[in-house]
Design a protein around this motif. Structure first.
Motif, PDB file in Angstrom:
ATOM      1  N   ARG A 113       0.657  -1.232  -0.087  1.00 36.80           N
ATOM      2  CA  ARG A 113      -0.114  -0.142   0.132  1.00 36.80           C
ATOM      3  C   ARG A 113       1.113   1.393  -0.101  1.00 36.80           C
ATOM      4  O   ARG A 113       1.407   1.348   1.448  1.00 36.80           O
ATOM      5  N   PRO A 114       1.216   2.519  -1.138  1.00 40.23           N
ATOM      6  CA  PRO A 114       1.569   2.481  -1.083  1.00 40.23           C
ATOM      7  C   PRO A 114       1.492   4.326  -0.370  1.00 40.23           C
ATOM      8  O   PRO A 114       0.734   4.466  -0.252  1.00 40.23           O
ATOM      9  N   TYR A 115       2.176   4.845   0.289  1.00 38.15           N
ATOM     10  CA  TYR A 115       2.017   5.801   1.162  1.00 38.15           C
ATOM     11  C   TYR A 115       3.657   6.551   0.825  1.00 38.15           C
ATOM     12  O   TYR A 115       4.007   5.749   1.237  1.00 38.15           O
ATOM     13  N   PHE A 116       3.162   7.994   1.186  1.00 37.53           N
ATOM     14  CA  PHE A 116       4.887   9.150   0.993  1.00 37.53           C
ATOM     15  C   PHE A 116       4.092   9.998   1.915  1.00 37.53           C
ATOM     16  O   PHE A 116       3.380  10.722   1.952  1.00 37.53           O
ATOM     17  N   ASP A 117       5.638  10.260   2.457  1.00 38.01           N
ATOM     18  CA  ASP A 117       5.703  11.425   3.645  1.00 38.01           C
ATOM     19  C   ASP A 117       7.099  11.556   3.460  1.00 38.01           C
ATOM     20  O   ASP A 117       8.159  10.828   4.147  1.00 38.01           O
ATOM     21  N   TYR A 140       8.839  10.165  -3.775  1.00 38.02           N
ATOM     22  CA  TYR A 140       7.734   9.849  -4.104  1.00 38.02           C
ATOM     23  C   TYR A 140       7.997   8.497  -5.617  1.00 38.02           C
ATOM     24  O   TYR A 140       6.777   7.943  -4.658  1.00 38.02           O
ATOM     25  N   SER A 143       8.149   5.140  -3.308  1.00 35.41           N
ATOM     26  CA  SER A 143       6.910   4.763  -2.905  1.00 35.41           C
ATOM     27  C   SER A 143       5.586   4.551  -3.625  1.00 35.41           C
ATOM     28  O   SER A 143       5.425   3.308  -3.297  1.00 35.41           O
ATOM     29  N   TYR A 144       5.216   5.270  -4.833  1.00 34.39           N
ATOM     30  CA  TYR A 144       4.446   4.629  -5.309  1.00 34.39           C
ATOM     31  C   TYR A 144       4.948   3.419  -6.625  1.00 34.39           C
ATOM     32  O   TYR A 144       3.547   2.609  -6.794  1.00 34.39           O
ATOM     33  N   ASN A 149       4.831   2.067   2.018  1.00 38.20           N
ATOM     34  CA  ASN A 149       5.057   2.669   3.024  1.00 38.20           C
ATOM     35  C   ASN A 149       6.126   3.470   3.220  1.00 38.20           C
ATOM     36  O   ASN A 149       6.951   2.613   3.590  1.00 38.20           O
ATOM     37  N   HIS A 151       8.834   6.857   4.545  1.00 44.22           N
ATOM     38  CA  HIS A 151       8.593   8.300   5.127  1.00 44.22           C
ATOM     39  C   HIS A 151       9.706   8.807   5.529  1.00 44.22           C
ATOM     40  O   HIS A 151      11.285   8.102   6.014  1.00 44.22           O
TER      41      HIS A 151
END
Length: 195
Positions: A113-117, A140, A143-144, A149, A151
């Motif tokens: 599940r991609p998520y980026f911070d 980014y 990540s995708y 995920n 950070h």
């Protein structure tokens, strides 16, 4: 059996070839056309113990954006392909890395599940010929395309070169941990039974 990936990608903006081995020794041959990005990816490979061959022909006469973003896309795809079904791996990885005045934190989960911070405040427009705003775009894209995920946080620092280098090396260390095997893991490390 070594976990490897080979990808070729060609668009009107870039032509990319990548060979990656997660179970390597940190050897690399990098040629992106942006020397500072080459240097960062060499550091990533060395500190992750991932063998990485990457060559890019990009439209640098426009600017570095397509080259950097597409490098992230293809690297993310290669990581996802090489890690495969994720059986037996630790899945999570984290590292806090000091680089002179800079201190970078990277934490990631190969969750599917991609998520980026991203929390980093660079003070200059460029380091060498790499636009500092493209560092975020690179990670980014990873990540995708890797469904990761991710950070990234600069905890302290004054020198942009040191901060960026700390990020790349910390990412390498965190990824190395996440893809490593743990004999206690049966199947995948998830109560769902899938990642």
């Amino acid at each position: 059996m070594e976990r490897t990936a080979r990808i070729e990608r060609e668009t009107k903006e870039t032509k990319i070839n990548i060979n990656l081995c997660l179970d390597g020794s940190g050897k690399s041959a990098i040629k992106t056309g942006i020397s500072f990005l080459d240097h960062m990816l060499e550091g990533f490979a060395k500190h992750s113990f991932i063998d990485l061959n990457l060559s890019i022909e990009g439209d640098l006469q426009v600017d570095g954006h397509h080259t950097v973003e597409d490098a992230g896309i293809v690297l993310g795809q290669a990581i996802a392909k090489a890690v495969g079904d994720k059986k037996g791996i630790k899945r999570f990885g984290q590292f806090i890395l000091p680089m002179d005045d800079a201190l970078a934190l990277v934490a990631l989960d190969l969750s599917g599940r991609p998520y980026f911070d991203f929390d980093a405040d660079f003070k200059t427009e460029c380091v060498g010929y790499l636009e500092t705003q493209l560092v975020r775009e690179f990670f980014y894209a990873i990540s995708y395309s890797a469904a990761m995920n991710l950070h990234i946080k600069i905890l302290s620092g004054n020198n942009d070169h040191h901060m960026i280098e700390a990020i790349f090396k910390a990412f390498g260390k965190a990824l190395s941990e996440a893809v490593s095997y743990d004999t206690r893991v049966e199947g995948v490390l998830s109560t769902k039974g899938v990642l």
